[in-house]
Design an enzyme around this catalytic site. Structure first.
Site, PDB file in Angstrom:
ATOM      1  N   HIS A 127      -7.350   7.092  -7.322  1.00 39.58           N
ATOM      2  CA  HIS A 127      -5.920   7.417  -7.304  1.00 39.58           C
ATOM      3  C   HIS A 127      -5.567   7.894  -5.900  1.00 39.58           C
ATOM      4  O   HIS A 127      -6.056   8.915  -5.440  1.00 39.58           O
ATOM      5  CB  HIS A 127      -5.584   8.499  -8.335  1.00 39.58           C
ATOM      6  CG  HIS A 127      -4.111   8.812  -8.381  1.00 39.58           C
ATOM      7  ND1 HIS A 127      -3.241   8.145  -9.220  1.00 39.58           N
ATOM      8  CD2 HIS A 127      -3.357   9.714  -7.688  1.00 39.58           C
ATOM      9  CE1 HIS A 127      -2.020   8.620  -9.054  1.00 39.58           C
ATOM     10  NE2 HIS A 127      -2.060   9.577  -8.124  1.00 39.58           N
ATOM     11  N   CYS A 128      -4.710   7.146  -5.224  1.00 40.01           N
ATOM     12  CA  CYS A 128      -4.348   7.452  -3.844  1.00 40.01           C
ATOM     13  C   CYS A 128      -3.110   8.350  -3.832  1.00 40.01           C
ATOM     14  O   CYS A 128      -2.004   7.905  -4.183  1.00 40.01           O
ATOM     15  CB  CYS A 128      -4.083   6.158  -3.064  1.00 40.01           C
ATOM     16  SG  CYS A 128      -3.744   6.440  -1.308  1.00 40.01           S
ATOM     17  N   GLN A 129      -3.292   9.597  -3.434  1.00 40.70           N
ATOM     18  CA  GLN A 129      -2.163  10.532  -3.356  1.00 40.70           C
ATOM     19  C   GLN A 129      -1.185  10.115  -2.264  1.00 40.70           C
ATOM     20  O   GLN A 129       0.027  10.360  -2.397  1.00 40.70           O
ATOM     21  CB  GLN A 129      -2.678  11.950  -3.070  1.00 40.70           C
ATOM     22  CG  GLN A 129      -3.667  12.485  -4.095  1.00 40.70           C
ATOM     23  CD  GLN A 129      -3.025  12.791  -5.431  1.00 40.70           C
ATOM     24  OE1 GLN A 129      -1.813  12.767  -5.579  1.00 40.70           O
ATOM     25  NE2 GLN A 129      -3.852  13.099  -6.421  1.00 40.70           N
ATOM     26  N   ASN A 186       0.886   7.521  -3.903  1.00 45.86           N
ATOM     27  CA  ASN A 186       1.383   7.911  -5.219  1.00 45.86           C
ATOM     28  C   ASN A 186       1.177   6.795  -6.236  1.00 45.86           C
ATOM     29  O   ASN A 186       2.064   6.479  -7.039  1.00 45.86           O
ATOM     30  CB  ASN A 186       2.868   8.287  -5.150  1.00 45.86           C
ATOM     31  CG  ASN A 186       3.329   9.033  -6.395  1.00 45.86           C
ATOM     32  OD1 ASN A 186       2.533   9.667  -7.091  1.00 45.86           O
ATOM     33  ND2 ASN A 186       4.606   8.949  -6.701  1.00 45.86           N
TER      34      ASN A 186
END
Length: 323
Positions: free
Chosen positions: A194-196, A199
């Site tokens: 999950h790439c912050q 998003n």
């Protein structure tokens, strides 16, 4: 928006803060690069060029070609904005493309296998009780508690035999290499991470686009760093104002720092593609069944069989490997 309905609008806005920071960094680099390097070169070579010299080039067509195509400013401008356009298109596509949910057809297939195993178990019990191979009514012989036990047993047998995984959060089966994302509250196919900063989760449907984005980012930062090094050198060896000296030095050194991070991150994901391993699988550090595939086959599995779209922001039309 689900966050707005749940009264969590601030949480939803907060998830986009890293993405805004990422965009701000690239806008900052672009603005400083244009203002302190590219525009002065264009102004010096085109706008402030003597009129007599320009007229000379207009009269001699051969010299016009030599002048235009040998000028590095034109090449720099075209290359910069070509890479920038590809970067922006890929960035938008990665953000709006979902990683890929577990197909309903696959879930229905697994549910059918479970129901068949439960039915066989019930038939066997009724056969022993009645001395026959079939039973006209299971409800008269099997109560709800027993049927629940059969369901649990069938799920465990299915996990052991086929290698399917069961998600405790979604309360459903998921294919191999699928993972549940706590932020998205969903199971994604071949989830990488999950790439912050984007998003969004990176998984089967956008992993190729994500790697394209890394390559475009690396090319853009490398291009800015190489061409801007001349401006940095000239600024250090000239009598410029302290504000410009700080701005140019900070931009160039920060660009070098980002180049090191992007190089390491890009090389890791290229190695992951070659090894056919996701970031989650690498972090879990669990023994897994080795996949007997060559590096080219692993590359084609991500980027598709058409070489024309390998380096373009286009997702290949491939089917996920579910079993």
């Amino acid at each position: 928006m689900k966050y707005y309905k749940q009264g969590q609008l601030l949480c939803y806005i907060g998830t986009w803060i890293p993405f805004v920071i990422l965009v701000t960094i690239f806008v900052f680099f672009y603005g400083v690069y244009i203002q302190t390097y590219l525009l002065p070169r264009i102004r010096q070579e085109y706008i402030e060029r003597p009129v007599v010299e320009i007229n000379t080039y207009l009269i001699q067509l051969v010299h016009i070609n030599d002048y235009v195509f040998s000028n590095s400013t034109v090449v720099i401008t075209i290359l910069l904005h070509t890479i920038l356009i590809l970067f922006i298109i890929t960035l938008i596509r990665v953000v709006i493309t979902l990683p890929g949910r577990v197909p309903k057809e696959w879930l229905n297939k697994v549910e059918g296998e479970i129901n068949k195993m439960i039915e066989n178990e019930e038939n066997m019990i009724n056969f022993h009780k009645k001395g026959s191979q079939t039973s006209t009514s299971f409800s008269s012989e099997i109560d709800d508690e027993q049927r629940l036990q059969f369901n649990t047993k069938a799920k465990l047998e299915l996990i052991d035999k086929s290698g399917h995984r069961f998600c405790k959060n979604c309360q459903t089966f998921k294919p191999k290499r699928s993972h549940h994302c706590r932020q998205c509250k969903t199971c994604w196919l071949k989830m990488d991470h999950h790439c912050q900063w984007l998003n969004n989760c990176i998984g089967y449907n956008n992993y190729k686009l994500f790697n394209n984005l890394l390559c475009y980012s690396w090319l853009l930062i490398s291009f800015i760093m190489i061409t801007y090094s001349r401006c940095y050198y000239d600024t250090l060896n000239s009598f410029q104002s302290d504000s410009k000296l700080f701005l140019v030095s900070f931009t160039f050194l920060f660009c070098c720092f980002l180049w090191i991070l992007l190089t390491a991150f890009t090389l890791f994901h290229l190695w992951a593609i070659k090894s056919n391993i996701t970031t989650l699988e690498y972090c879990e550090n669990k023994p897994r069944q080795p996949l007997q595939k060559s590096a080219l086959e692993n590359f084609v599995e991500v980027f598709g069989i058409n070489p024309l779209i390998w380096f373009l922001p286009i997702q290949p039309n491939t089917k996920p490997i579910l079993d």
